[in-house]
Structure formats: C-alpha cells, structure tokens
Design an enzyme around this catalytic site. Structure first.
Site, short mmCIF file in Angstrom:
data_model
loop_
_atom_site.label_atom_id
_atom_site.label_comp_id
_atom_site.label_asym_id
_atom_site.label_seq_id
_atom_site.Cartn_x
_atom_site.Cartn_y
_atom_site.Cartn_z
NE ARG A 138 97.71 -5.41 5.64
CZ ARG A 138 96.75 -5.82 4.81
NH1 ARG A 138 96.18 -4.97 3.99
NH2 ARG A 138 96.37 -7.07 4.79
CD1 TRP A 145 94.19 3.01 -5.88
CD2 TRP A 145 92.96 4.88 -5.90
NE1 TRP A 145 93.42 3.03 -4.73
CE2 TRP A 145 92.65 4.16 -4.72
CE3 TRP A 145 92.30 6.07 -6.14
CZ2 TRP A 145 91.73 4.61 -3.79
CZ3 TRP A 145 91.38 6.52 -5.20
CH2 TRP A 145 91.11 5.80 -4.04
NE ARG A 191 91.88 -6.67 -6.40
CZ ARG A 191 92.02 -7.75 -5.65
NH1 ARG A 191 91.53 -8.90 -6.06
NH2 ARG A 191 92.66 -7.70 -4.50
CB SER A 192 92.79 -2.71 -13.30
OG SER A 192 93.57 -1.55 -13.48
CD GLN A 193 94.47 -0.29 -6.60
OE1 GLN A 193 95.47 0.40 -6.73
NE2 GLN A 193 93.99 -0.59 -5.39
CD GLU A 253 94.21 -9.82 -1.75
OE1 GLU A 253 93.43 -8.96 -2.21
OE2 GLU A 253 94.35 -10.95 -2.26
NE ARG A 307 88.79 -7.72 -0.94
CZ ARG A 307 88.93 -7.31 0.31
NH1 ARG A 307 89.89 -6.45 0.62
NH2 ARG A 307 88.13 -7.75 1.26
N GLY A 310 89.37 0.21 -5.36
CA GLY A 310 90.27 0.88 -4.44
C GLY A 310 89.63 1.24 -3.12
CG ASP A 312 90.38 -2.14 -0.42
OD1 ASP A 312 90.65 -0.92 -0.55
OD2 ASP A 312 91.26 -3.00 -0.30
CD GLU A 490 95.96 2.59 4.53
OE1 GLU A 490 95.67 1.94 3.52
OE2 GLU A 490 95.99 2.10 5.69
#
Length: 529
Positions: A138, A145, A191-193, A253, A307, A310, A312, A490
C-alpha cells in the site's frame, strides 16, 4: 494487566525477560546456510527493480491504494509552484506513451500548499525528478525515513546511481517544500519523518566522492535542520525538538485506508477504546470528549504528529501516542545530534573548519541536554521526556539504542544500555517495546530499521557478540519466513518468529516488498563478514 499477560506469554514460550549474558550464550542462533541466504538475496536484488518508480512507469506510480479513486477518471500529478511545469510536461511526454498521458492530469500546487490544503482535491502524487524505490504494498510512493535504509541497501547492492537519485529527490523536496516529506503525496505535505537526510547524503558521498554535489547539498541539509529546530518543533524550554504535524483534522489516508473488516476506521476504534478503557497516561479530556463521543482537534494534531515520528501507532506516549506533542523524543534528538555532526563533517570535507566547529558545538550542546532530560541513570536507558509534566517516561522502547548509533552516549551509558538489551531481546531478535497494545509498533513486533540501529549502535561501542546474536536472529527469522511465504514483509512477530500479525489499531495488514527489510537484511549480513 496487558504487560503481565505479555510476560506470561513469554514464559509459556519458554523465555523470560531476564535473558542475562549467561542465558544469551545458551540461546545463540546461527546464520542459515549460504544457499538459503542466497535465495533471499536473489529475491531482494530482483525486488529493487519491481519497487522502482520513474517517469517511464508514472501511471503505476500515481496509483494510490490508500485512497478511493473513481474508475475512468485521470490520476492527478501535482508539481510545486516553484517548479517549471512546462519543462516537467515535456519530460513526461518523452517518457510516456500517449495512452499513459491521457490518464494523468498535471496540476500546479498553490504557492503555500499547507495553508490551502483544503482546496487541493483530489489528493495526488507529487512530482519528483528522479527514479525512486517505494517500500511496497500500500506504500506506493517515496517515504522519508524508509528511504535512508533503502539507500543503504541499494549501496550494498551496487546500485549507486539509484541511491544517489533517491537522495537527490529528498534534496528536491527540501528545495521546493522546505522539508523532506513524509512521502510524495499531497496529504503528506504537512509533515516530515525522522530526519536521516544528512546520513543519506554522506552515505552516497562515500561512494561518489563528488565534492560539487556535496557542496550543493549542504545548504539544503541546513535548511531541513532548521525545520526541526524552530517553532513549532521545539520541545518547550528544553532546547530539544519534538514531532509536530502542521496540519489539522483527521489524516485523509487514515480515514480512507485504515479500516478493519467491519469497515470501522482507525478513529472509530480509538473512540471505542476511549469509551471502554480508563486512560491514566495523559489527561484524556485533551483528546476525547466523552459527552459527545468525539475526538478533539488536539487529538488529530497528536495523531498526525505521531505519524511524523514514523511510529504509527504505539502506546509509547500513552494510548495511540497522541500525547507525543508534549514530548522530547530520544530518536528525534539523537538524529538531530547526528545531523549536527554530519553537517560539521561536510563543512570539514569542503575545507570550512570554522563552520565545522560551529556545528560540532551545536552537537555538544544537544548531547548535554539529552543527558539532562532523556538519560535515566537509575534504569540505565534513554527515555522520552514530557516537558508539559516535567517527567521522563518509563516506556521501554527500542529507540534507547539511537544514542549509541549516533555516538552521543558515553562508554558508561552504552554499557548500561547494552546490559539492558535483555529487556527487548526475543527469539526473533529485537522487540520494539516491552508492551502489548494491539498496535504494530509495540510488542510482540520487531522492525528492520530498529535492528540496524541497535546492531550498529552496539558494534560502535564494541558489543560485537550481542550485535552478532541479534543479526543471526533477524537473518534466520526472515530466511525461515521467506521459505514459508516466498516474500519479505514489513514487520515480524519476533516472539513467534513469523510474519503473521494480529493488529487492532492502525492499518492491520503486513505489506509485501519490503524496502527496508530488504536493505537491513543485506546490511546486517555485510557486517558479519
């Protein structure tokens, strides 16, 4: 109660949390046979191509499994207002056949897309100039990151050009959006990560030795550093930083893509949890209104910020980690220390010793603040600090290894952390936390990036036996699961040593691919040679 059940489960499995040195020696796992490892490596090397997205296969890249899309309508590709839209369109015309172009609409973003995010509809892919590798499943876009670990894997695979292209895409995002994005979709613009950009740049530079490229990258890395070290990313008066999404309301999302078999969204399940559980980890009224059974605007701010981290979700900052906005996290501040040291090194490589000293000094200031707020000398671990309450967390999490990975721990601190490895070590290697919460970033699950950081952190301070043991556990677990499933995934249940997962919160799938699992498998093996 959940924690007690977790340790009871471990006892049933024949393991205890007190896996001290003498027990660890008896529980060593060896690496699989060479031919078994070679089969996994062949899968990984093949998967880099299947996970790569470029202008030639843009029609595949624009598709987003996380959002609904009306059949027969074009997919939208957005470009920054600061980009040359005509030049982009000409590039796409050269790369794509007419049949592909007719299924894509090119649109220019507003000059301030965050302020006008409500008018950006439908959500779509953000243009990037270079090819990139997606995580898989997905996640059909380039992530922040994830990309650091993927770059490391590509470099181990000899794919230097693709690793450099991915890093160039991250620098492109900083140039046009002011930060590395969570991923290149419009709903991630706020946002970033976790910041691995400087580490990516130096990893690529070690292979190219292109000083001109490095010189061009430095001001963009410094601009990205500023994103993390200015309001609203400052953690109160600590001088440290925090995660903080710039958007408002539910994450699109999540509403669309994180539904269970009953059709309930993640937010529906959160409300049910608040209705049926007593929450003491934070002031729940900040995030949930019982009278109306509704989540507050601050809940969504915390949810979005979680989120950006990272992770999440987990319960690291209380249920669903929504209280993250009130914490200075170990991982973020360790990564910023590394960024400060990395930029110092970049300036030194380019001959600017004065700038290098300034960045080294910034790093030393951060080290002192981390020692003050995040190091627990009694427990011998690093914990997140709640600047709202003035207290450190006691939530044991694998991010305690980040200060070792970046080299900011003293030898004594590293020894204490290494001695506490038993708290997180499991049959499959490294637990993310010591808590079961029903979320994927808690026990009994383990994740490839945390393995690499822990193993490299332990090696940095000379704990090679522990690093070898964790590596063998991870590689053997992934190899055995690959032989059952035919794929890399994952995340893994590191107690059961399988990719089977049973999640209650967030998205409940286990995605195939998988970018950072591929990369960490290669990187850990290389360190065993």
């Amino acid at each position: 109660m959940r924690r007690k059940l977790f340790w009871f489960f471990w006892l049933l499995m024949g393991w205890t949390p007190a896996l001290r040195a003498q027990d660890q020696a008896a529980c060593r796992v060896t690496l699989p046979a060479a031919e078994r490892i070679a089969a996994v490596e062949a899968y990984i090397h093949k998967s880099w191509d299947s996970l790569t997205r470029s202008h030639r296969d843009l029609l595949q890249a624009v598709q987003d499994p996380k959002l609904e899309h009306a059949p027969g309508t074009p997919w939208v590709l957005y470009i920054a207002a600061t980009e040359d839209s005509l030049a982009v369109w000409n590039q796409l015309q050269q790369a794509l056949p007419d049949t592909g172009l007719r299924q894509i609409t090119l649109r220019v973003l507003p000059k301030d897309p965050i302020a006008q995010l409500d008018v950006i509809r439908p959500h779509g892919l953000l243009y990037l100039p270079e090819p990139y590798v997606v995580p898989g499943g997905r996640f059909n876009e380039m992530y922040g990151w994830d990309s650091y670990f993927i770059v490391i894997g590509l470099l181990h695979s000899g794919r230097v050009d693709l690793a450099k292209a991915m890093t160039d895409n991250h620098l492109y995002q900083v140039r046009h959006y002011g930060k590395v994005l969570n991923a290149n979709r419009t709903y991630y613009l706020t946002r970033s990560q976790p910041p691995f950009l400087s580490a990516m740049v130096l990893a690529v530079y070690e292979h190219t030795r292109d000083r001109d490229w490095l010189a061009a990258a430095v001001p963009l890395v410094e601009r990205y550093y500023a994103y993390w070290t200015q309001p609203p990313h400052l953690a109160g008066e600590t001088g440290l930083s925090r995660y903080y999404d710039l958007g408002e309301g539910p994450a699109p999302e999540v509403v669309s893509g994180e539904r269970d078999v009953q059709g309930r969204t993640h937010y529906d399940r959160v409300r049910e949890y608040f209705r049926t559980h007593e929450v003491t980890a934070y002031e729940v009224s900040l995030y949930y209104v019982a009278e109306t059974d509704s989540l507050t605007p601050l809940f969504y701010k915390g949810d979005r910020s979680m989120r950006e981290s990272g992770f999440d979700p987990s319960n690291r900052y209380g249920p669903f980690s929504v209280d993250i906005i009130h914490y200075a996290p170990v991982d973020l501040n360790a990564l910023l220390y590394r960024m400060e040291q990395d930029v110092a090194r970049m300036h030194a490589l380019l001959g600017d010793s004065a700038a290098a000293r300034q960045w080294h000094n910034r790093a030393e200031v951060r080290r002192a603040r981390v020692d003050r707020y995040l190091w627990d000398p009694e427990k011998g671990l690093y914990f997140d600090y709640n600047f709202r309450t003035g207290r450190r967390s006691d939530y044991v999490f694998a991010t305690t290894f980040y200060p070792l990975w970046v080299g900011m721990a003293s030898p004594e601190q590293a020894a204490r952390v290494a001695a506490n490895l038993y708290l997180l070590e499991a049959p499959g290697g490294l637990l993310t936390s010591t808590h079961i919460s029903g979320s994927q970033w808690d026990a009994p699950y383990g994740w490839a990036p945390l393995y690499l950081i822990a193993v490299e952190g332990l090696r940095r301070y000379g704990y090679h036996e522990a690093a070898d043991r964790l590596t063998a556990k991870f590689v053997s677990m992934v190899t055995e699961d690959f032989e059952r499933t035919g794929v890399l995934l994952e995340k893994y249940d590191v107690v059961q040593r399988r990719s089977d997962v049973a999640l209650r919160f967030g998205y409940t799938s286990n995605e195939i691919g998988f970018g950072w699992t591929n990369a960490v498998f290669l990187a850990l093996l290389a360190q065993m040679d």
